[in-house]
Design a protein around this motif. Structure first.
Motif, PDB file in Angstrom:
ATOM      1  N   TYR A 102      33.744  39.332  44.773  1.00  0.00           N
ATOM      2  CA  TYR A 102      32.589  38.792  44.045  1.00  0.00           C
ATOM      3  C   TYR A 102      31.865  37.740  44.884  1.00  0.00           C
ATOM      4  N   ALA A 103      32.643  36.864  45.521  1.00  0.00           N
ATOM      5  CA  ALA A 103      32.016  35.805  46.314  1.00  0.00           C
ATOM      6  C   ALA A 103      31.242  36.394  47.497  1.00  0.00           C
ATOM      7  N   TYR A 104      31.799  37.444  48.127  1.00  0.00           N
ATOM      8  CA  TYR A 104      31.062  38.114  49.206  1.00  0.00           C
ATOM      9  C   TYR A 104      29.777  38.728  48.656  1.00  0.00           C
ATOM     10  N   TYR A 152      42.939  37.815  43.643  1.00  0.00           N
ATOM     11  CA  TYR A 152      42.016  37.201  44.599  1.00  0.00           C
ATOM     12  C   TYR A 152      41.198  38.217  45.384  1.00  0.00           C
ATOM     13  N   GLN A 153      41.640  39.488  45.416  1.00  0.00           N
ATOM     14  CA  GLN A 153      40.802  40.501  46.074  1.00  0.00           C
ATOM     15  C   GLN A 153      39.488  40.656  45.312  1.00  0.00           C
ATOM     16  N   PHE A 154      39.557  40.579  43.999  1.00  0.00           N
ATOM     17  CA  PHE A 154      38.331  40.706  43.202  1.00  0.00           C
ATOM     18  C   PHE A 154      37.478  39.446  43.278  1.00  0.00           C
ATOM     19  N   THR A 155      38.134  38.275  43.221  1.00  0.00           N
ATOM     20  CA  THR A 155      37.337  37.043  43.275  1.00  0.00           C
ATOM     21  C   THR A 155      36.663  36.919  44.641  1.00  0.00           C
ATOM     22  N   MET A 156      37.369  37.324  45.694  1.00  0.00           N
ATOM     23  CA  MET A 156      36.725  37.287  47.019  1.00  0.00           C
ATOM     24  C   MET A 156      35.596  38.304  47.104  1.00  0.00           C
TER      25      MET A 156
END
Lengths: 535, 535
Positions: free
Chosen positions: B27-29, B21-25
């Motif tokens: 990306y979303a940022y 989720y660090q990567f998915t977040m």
């Protein structure tokens, strides 16, 4: 994936990562000219972990990779050892160390992923006395935690039942980075489906999962932070004002539920919209950053309905606090209501992920209660094995120069069983009978020394040679293969041994021949030490 | 030693070793154009571990080494991430990842080795939102276990008192090789003197210790296995028949003690003689492989007296089972008897090492009872932190774009305290007063919201900048330096907070200004969300 792992073996298990006494003993053996004597050690543990009726054996692959890359004493290692060992250590010993390898070591072992029990010899390590002694700490270090956490995962799996998917997410609570990676690997092998650990996905092929944390939600304050506010849709040349669309859905959801719009968090809605723009096909936010019922669930439904309208399939929600069962039922009720009211069938297949400091007990309790949770994430209690954070595998000498050796302690629990062994498992009639049964007499360990007669339907020899002359002789299994082995191995075990609380204990017994050897050695040991009188 | 450790940072903490989720977040940022927004996270834990009144902060050095070597996304990392993230992830995001570094990250932290308490913000991480979010899992992973095991070691040290030397020997029970190495480092920092882990000696300069295991003893069967039977002595051209010499001493020891020679283990004697030949200056065998009183102690005395006769100084014995206190008293009595009877003063300074599954409780108990143990070895309970195997440090967002952020959870325990902070420690009059006292009003956390007035004799600002623009700005401390810091930091703490059971809790409080900010944000949060009605 085996290769990627292998590259770092020397880095992961450097040759000095062992107890000093392995080197001092190696020196003393060398000094006495005994270092090349053929010796056999075996590895076992004395109690099944977690008060359970079984354990799983894991870590063998890591041991084989370690053995294959042994020896590795380079100049700096030897220099350091010289500085640590007493100054009168013969310098020729260090030449011996530099020349060390595992070409004369043979390993016979149960397969990785086997169901095992207390006192079963898991692995037999045969080779030159000084070499097999030197291997002790590294092999124990690689087997102990791997087997423990794998067994823990299997218990969580038994507690959870087979329908729910289990997610391991303990990296931040493990004993540092490598502890976390080891946990991810062996909990997958023990029965977990998914991991949050990306490196574990990369190295071991474990499916990885995760979307957003609370910090993502709390980083948003207002809908003005959403960008782009007008989003390209799936269809070319059609743009969508996602915020107006979502607001419209939110109004309808609030009406449907009779909710107070004044309690809805704008920042949370902004976070959800923003995440949906980034990942319209993978929308699964955490909905309890503020209040599930008053804000998170309503915001989720609004954004998910907007996504559905745009032709996407939202995935689900995560609950991270409070009573997961009760909340999941309420969330499911709202999903069904939305599905009916707004005719969106996607809402019938949304998943609910639960994560909230889950222990084996709370998992078992959760499994008994009514709930609508599809995926359960476990971190701390899984990777740290809170109930019993160490396994206690030991590595004991059983033979030197062809003579069986035995530690006859004043504490009977600490005594060992002498000699090399063949390890059989006797299967009863509920399993397919491959061999004609014949009656055997054997002596259960931990019993009152009396014998029992058994007529097995099938007898399986559990150990095979896995390492010979410096080479791994069996193909190394992938995590997925070992995971399958765990499940098939567990299936051969009667449920009464798999009960998490107060299981029936599985009988581990000595053959008549081995029993006679032990008795004889105990007798000898009472009579062979009168050298002082004779002198 | 810092350098040797540093070399393996990339290998130890690879860039994918984090939660997905660090990567998915991130990306979303990035997708929302928020990735460069200035943000501040802080790290703290909610409860002191082990039911104690304090904790120690450790792991900072490892964090700094990790930050310094960040970023590290190589082609294979990015390829794997692409395969894991949803297919609609914008490819330009991966270019952003490749370009990532910590040049815009600033860390303010308490010094490594400080005494800390629940809810104290230990470390503040400031930088671009996407970057500081990505650091979460790695920093937590490096701080959580290090602080936990360091605190555990400090409790063992408090339980043991200051006179005894403490040996860490938990490698084989840790969460794999790196877990064991981390344990050795941070238990030394927490107050242990010695480790059995050679690699920890090599990397961190910790004194290493160890001589022989039971397997060494049981590998011998008779005195015929001792070689060379005739040993060169310290003096040139003089050879000694060590076996005859030892047998002579054994006879005298048996006479002195009224012992039955028939119960003495010849194999054990052979092992001791053999080890003494290898290490005449470092003779410290384990004496309970068979029976301390009937065999091990007599054999030790015989060999040690022979060594004394030859001009060497034997070191001592190790006890590894049974009632260590009772046995140590008996062993000491025999040492004194030998010293008097045979006029060997060396026997007055022999040391007794005790190792037998020592826990914090058994250590405290042992310290209360009469005993003669000089060195205590601890493995399992120390490295696995049985009483509480995880610390639970968290990493929470406190500011974005200059605006304080706060998680206002329905569970008050899970709420955070918004905004950037300065962390002070107020020292009372029992400490040297460097500042004139002035009265402060502050609001204890976990209290009933009422204020207290304090007039400290001294106010210390606890955190300082340790990382700026990609560089570590303070010298990295060695393990020895941090270990000294731990002891001096613990000395400033009143004993009532250091009690192992039911300590008085140390007050952690908010300043009036911070308290007002929190109150304001809570008020705001109840009124700022009426956007839906207004629309």
């Amino acid at each position: 994936s085996v290769c990627s792992n292998q590259r770092s073996v020397r880095e992961r298990v450097p040759p000095l990562l062992t107890d000093l006494y392995q080197f001092t003993m190696a020196y003393a053996y060398w000094r006495a000219g005994r270092h090349q004597e053929p010796a056999v050690f075996e590895m076992f543990f004395r109690d099944n972990p977690f008060g359970g009726g079984f354990s799983l054996f894991a870590g063998l692959n890591d041991c084989l990779l370690f053995l294959r890359s042994f020896p590795v004493f380079v100049d700096t290692d030897v220099q350091f050892l010289r500085s640590v060992l007493p100054p009168n250590t013969d310098p020729a010993f260090f030449d011996f160390l530099r020349g060390l390898d595992c070409s004369a070591v043979t390993i016979r072992s149960l397969p990785e992923g086997s169901v095992v029990f207390a006192r079963v010899p898991l692995m037999e390590v045969e080779g030159p006395l000084a070499v097999v002694q030197l291997l002790e700490t590294s092999l124990l270090c690689l087997v102990n935690y791997a087997s423990l956490v794998c067994s823990n995962a299997a218990r969580f799996r038994l507690a959870a039942g087979h329908q729910r998917r289990l997610l391991e997410m303990g990296l931040r609570r493990a004993q540092g980075p490598d502890g976390g990676l080891t946990a991810s690997r062996y909990t997958h092998i023990g029965g977990f489906d998914l991991t949050s650990n990306v490196q574990a996905g990369f190295l071991f092929g474990i499916p990885v999962a995760g979307t957003i944390a609370h910090s993502y939600v709390t980083s948003f304050n207002s809908l003005e932070e959403v960008w782009p506010q007008v989003t390209p849709s799936q269809w070319p040349h059609v743009s969508i004002d996602i915020i107006s669309l979502t607001k419209g859905w939110l109004r309808r959801v609030c009406e449907l539920m009779g909710a107070e719009p004044g309690k809805i968090r704008e920042g949370e809605l902004a976070a959800f919209v923003s995440y949906a723009i980034a990942y319209p096909q993978n929308f699964l936010p955490v909905i309890d950053s503020y209040s599930v019922g008053c804000s998170g669930l309503l915001n989720f439904c609004a954004v998910a309905l907007a996504l559905c309208e745009l032709g996407y399939k939202p995935v689900g929600v995560r609950l991270d606090s409070g009573d997961l069962c009760r909340q999941s039922i309420e969330v499911r009720r709202v999903f069904r209501l939305c599905s009916e009211q707004f005719s969106v069938s996607t809402f019938n297949s949304l998943i609910i992920v639960g994560t909230n400091n889950i222990s084996e007990e709370s998992m078992a309790e959760l499994n008994k209660k009514e709930n609508e949770i599809n995926v359960i994430g476990v971190g701390t209690h899984l990777v740290t094995c809170t109930k019993q954070p160490s396994l206690g595998c030991v590595y004991k000498l059983v033979e030197v120069r062809g003579r069986p050796r035995m530690k006859i302690s004043e504490d009977p629990q600490k005594s060992t069983v002498a000699g090399r062994k063949t390890v059989y498992r006797l299967l009863d009639h509920t399993h397919p009978a491959l061999l004609a049964g014949c009656t055997l007499t054997c002596y259960p360990l931990g019993g009152d020394n009396s014998s029992v007669s058994v007529t097995p339907a099938q007898v399986t020899c559990l150990r095979k040679e896995v390492f010979l002359e410096g080479q791994v002789t069996e193909p190394l299994c992938s995590a997925a293969e070992t995971r399958a082995k765990v499940q098939s191995s567990l299936q051969t075990l009667h449920p009464r041994h798999k009960r998490l609380q107060e299981p029936d204990s599985y009988t581990v017994a000595l053959s008549e021949k081995l029993r006679n050897l032990v008795t004889e050695l105990q007798k000898d040991s009472n009579s062979d030490s009168n050298f002082l009188l004779a002198n």
